[in-house]
Each structure stands twice: as C-alpha cells, then as structure tokens.
Design a protein around this motif. Structure first.
Motif, mmCIF file in Angstrom:
data_model
loop_
_atom_site.group_PDB
_atom_site.id
_atom_site.type_symbol
_atom_site.label_atom_id
_atom_site.label_comp_id
_atom_site.label_asym_id
_atom_site.label_seq_id
_atom_site.Cartn_x
_atom_site.Cartn_y
_atom_site.Cartn_z
ATOM 1 N N ARG A 149 -31.961 31.580 26.335
ATOM 2 C CA ARG A 149 -31.282 30.392 25.568
ATOM 3 C C ARG A 149 -30.861 29.245 26.411
ATOM 4 N N GLN A 166 -26.541 26.326 28.817
ATOM 5 C CA GLN A 166 -26.901 27.485 28.504
ATOM 6 C C GLN A 166 -25.844 27.881 27.449
ATOM 7 N N ARG A 167 -26.284 28.726 26.645
ATOM 8 C CA ARG A 167 -25.396 29.175 25.359
ATOM 9 C C ARG A 167 -25.322 31.029 25.657
ATOM 10 N N GLY A 169 -26.336 34.605 24.911
ATOM 11 C CA GLY A 169 -27.476 35.116 24.162
ATOM 12 C C GLY A 169 -27.103 36.580 23.625
ATOM 13 N N THR A 173 -34.252 39.139 23.029
ATOM 14 C CA THR A 173 -35.030 38.137 22.391
ATOM 15 C C THR A 173 -36.312 38.345 22.343
ATOM 16 N N GLN A 191 -31.216 28.818 18.717
ATOM 17 C CA GLN A 191 -30.454 29.637 19.489
ATOM 18 C C GLN A 191 -30.101 30.901 18.814
ATOM 19 N N ASP A 225 -34.218 35.581 15.704
ATOM 20 C CA ASP A 225 -34.610 34.432 16.493
ATOM 21 C C ASP A 225 -35.478 33.574 15.606
#
Length: 372
Positions: A149, A166-167, A169, A173, A191, A225
């Motif tokens: 992310r 950056q968030r 995650g 993914t 995201q 996602d």
C-alpha cells in the motif's frame, strides 16, 4: 477462484499457487452464431517478447507503449504499427508500463524503477518495496504503488524522491495490477477495498471511499483489493473490488455513487451509458453508469477465462484465454465480431487509440484491429 494464484502474503510476498483452471472447471460454452455481424480486420502485428506480468499498455498521442518480461520497452504508431523506438532496461520487468508520451517507466525484478525519455535511459532508482502495478507518469512526476500500500513519488526529470506515504494494509494483497490513476489534480489510489484521493504534491489524503465491504470467514475470502483497469467518466470513477463488488465514486466530491455486490477478478470498462465487466464464471454484465442498475447480462462467453474489457465505440471488447477477440454490442450484449490472435491469453486489457484497438498476448504478440 480464478485469481487465487495471484495472491501475495504480506511483506514476504509468498505466492499461492491454487488456481481454478483444474479438471473441475466447467467446459467453455460453445460460441453462438453471429446474427448481425460487423466487418473488421487485423491491420498490423508486432512482437515484444513474452509477457508474464500484469502489463498496462500506455496510450498517448497516437502511440502505444508496451513492455516485455525480458526488459524490452517499445513504442509503436497506433495507426500503422511503425516502431517509434525500442529499448532495453537491463533487467526483467515485473510492472509497467506507464507513460505520458515522453517519459516511460517500468519496475524490474531487482526492485528498480527505470525511467526512459524518448526511449533513452534517463535514470534508475531502487523502489524499496515489491511492485506489480504499472507506474503512473503525470505532471513530470512518477508515482509507484507497492503491494504493501506504499505510494512513492519521484521527479521525472532527475529521479529525486519527492514524498512517500504508507497506509496500514491487510495481511494478504494481490499480485495483480491495482488502481493508480490521475483525476484532474488528484491522485487516485486503491487502498484495499477503498479508493483514496491524494494530493500529488505531498501525498496527503483528501478523501477516502470504501467501494466494497469485505466478507468471508478467512483472509483469502475477505480480499477485496481494487483492481485495474478502471473507468473515468466525467466526475465519476468506476472500479471493481476483487471478488466483491463493482462501484462508482464521484472523484470530485469524494463520495460513493453506487456499489453492487458481484464477484469477479478483472477490471471493468465503460462509457457514459454503461459499465461492463465479467464475473468469475465469465458472465458479462452491463450496469448503468448513473445508477448501477443492470442494463443487460450475457452468458455467451461462459468459462472462457475472459480478461479485462475495453469499450470501443458502440461495442464492448473482451479477449478470452485462447486469444480470441470478441466484440459485443454495447446496448444488448449481442456478439458482433470474432477475430483471433496467437492462441495465448491476453496480457493486458485491450487499448484503443483512434479507430485502432491493440491486443497484447502472453506470448508477446501485439495485434492491432480495426472494426468497420
């Protein structure tokens, strides 16, 4: 689940290998007769080398820019197929290609962002995270989205890192092209199941909208996602959340317009009237862009491993797992035209420049078609 083989586990990026192409998958539905065909033909072809990564074909000013796994990046005139330039980035490519018509950007297996200027190597920098989404080139900046992310911005001219955001995650993914696009002066980023609008100058979050509500009893089932390609139509941005939903967001206001729970693993396409996409069984559905109501659905291509679609004029175009290109009427979903490539699956969604539609295959074939 068709795309289970594209899952990545956390920062370790451990690829899972379960796919649904085994003996239990139903046989493809036989082709229907075309009652009211349209004319069309292949107008040129080229080769780029095999493509084993989620390719994005860049289209700018009548030029298609493509990349092959062996490190080749090339640009071709859309109308004639004439090669404009061809270069090697000295490394296998795992993500690309992004281009604004001047700069072209890819990411190599060694984790380097490589930028070309008119086909000439300009600079290369380590990214610091695994990347599967094609870089975005816009406003003399290069934007990269990592599978963790992370979003990173570089100056296109000299390779200076401008900012990084950056968030948090999810544990899993996808090793599938995610959402990274421009909308006016906003950077659109997927995201997880959320579409975020970032300030491209500093990475700050302007708004964030959930397109899907992940459901399931485990992390794999809850994967939702956002996947490329998306549709930009006026102020609306429509996108698919992996195996969960299709929805549209007003990117000017940062609010959800509609979302429909529907399975499917590939991106969508559309125009001001309808949004089209296929589910995991390759049932094709068209939703009305304004409301999300179903306009029509078609089972004519069931179990044919369809890739992401493209809308070209009054038709929706899908390429199946054997490289056959299908044109369907956009108003009813009826088959109109069927042409072949090299027998391999599509490496990217078809792309359109003017009246020319380009299909890139896993075997590295580039096939340009022109319906009449």
């Amino acid at each position: 689940m068709r795309a289970a083989c594209r899952l990545l586990a956390g920062a370790l990026a451990l690829a899972l290998v379960a796919c649904s192409s085994g003996p239990d998958r139903p046989k493809p539905k036989p082709f229907e007769a075309i009652a009211a065909p349209i004319a069309g033909k292949q107008v040129w072809s080229q080769r780029i080398g095999s493509i084993d990564f989620p390719l994005a074909v860049a289209v700018r000013e009548g030029v298609f820019t493509v990349a092959g796994s062996d490190g080749t990046v090339a640009a071709f005139q859309a109308d004639t197929g004439r090669e404009v330039w061809r270069a090697s980035v000295d490394g296998r490519i795992v993500a690309g290609v992004g281009s604004d018509g001047r700069f072209a950007a890819v990411v190599t297996r060694e984790g380097e962002l490589v930028v070309l200027d008119g086909g000439k190597l300009l600079w290369r920098k380590p990214v610091g995270t695994k990347v599967v989404t094609a870089p975005l080139v816009a406003g003399e900046r290069i934007f990269v989205l990592g599978v963790d992310r992370r979003v990173i911005a570089w100056d296109a001219l000299d390779g200076r890192k401008l900012w990084q955001q950056q968030r948090p995650g999810e544990p899993l993914t996808l090793a599938q092209g995610g959402v990274l696009a421009a909308f006016k002066n906003t950077l659109l980023v997927g995201q997880g199941p959320r579409l975020a609008g970032l300030d491209p100058l500093n990475g700050s979050v302007r708004w964030e909208v959930p397109v899907a509500s992940p459901r399931g009893t485990n992390e794999v089932e809850r994967l939702a996602d956002l996947v490329a390609p998306l549709l930009r139509q006026g102020d609306s941005v429509c996108v698919r959340a992996f195996q969960s939903a299709v929805g549209c967001v007003n990117a000017e206001r940062g609010n959800l317009q509609w979302s429909k729970n529907v399975g499917g693993t590939e991106g969508i396409a559309g125009n001001e009237q309808v949004v089209v996409g296929a589910d995991a069984s390759d049932r094709i559905t068209a939703w009305r862009t304004a409301s999300g109501d179903v306009a029509w659905s078609s089972e004519s291509l069931l179990y044919r491993n369809l890739g992401a679609p493209q809308v070209a004029g009054p038709t929706a175009v899908f390429v199946d797992g054997e490289g056959t290109v299908h044109w369907l009427s956009l108003d009813k979903g009826e088959p109109l035209l069927r042409l072949t490539t090299d027998g391999s699956a599509p490496a990217a969604a078809p792309m359109v420049s003017g009246t020319t539609l380009l299909v890139a295959t896993r075997n590295g074939g580039l096939y340009a078609f022109r319906p009449e």
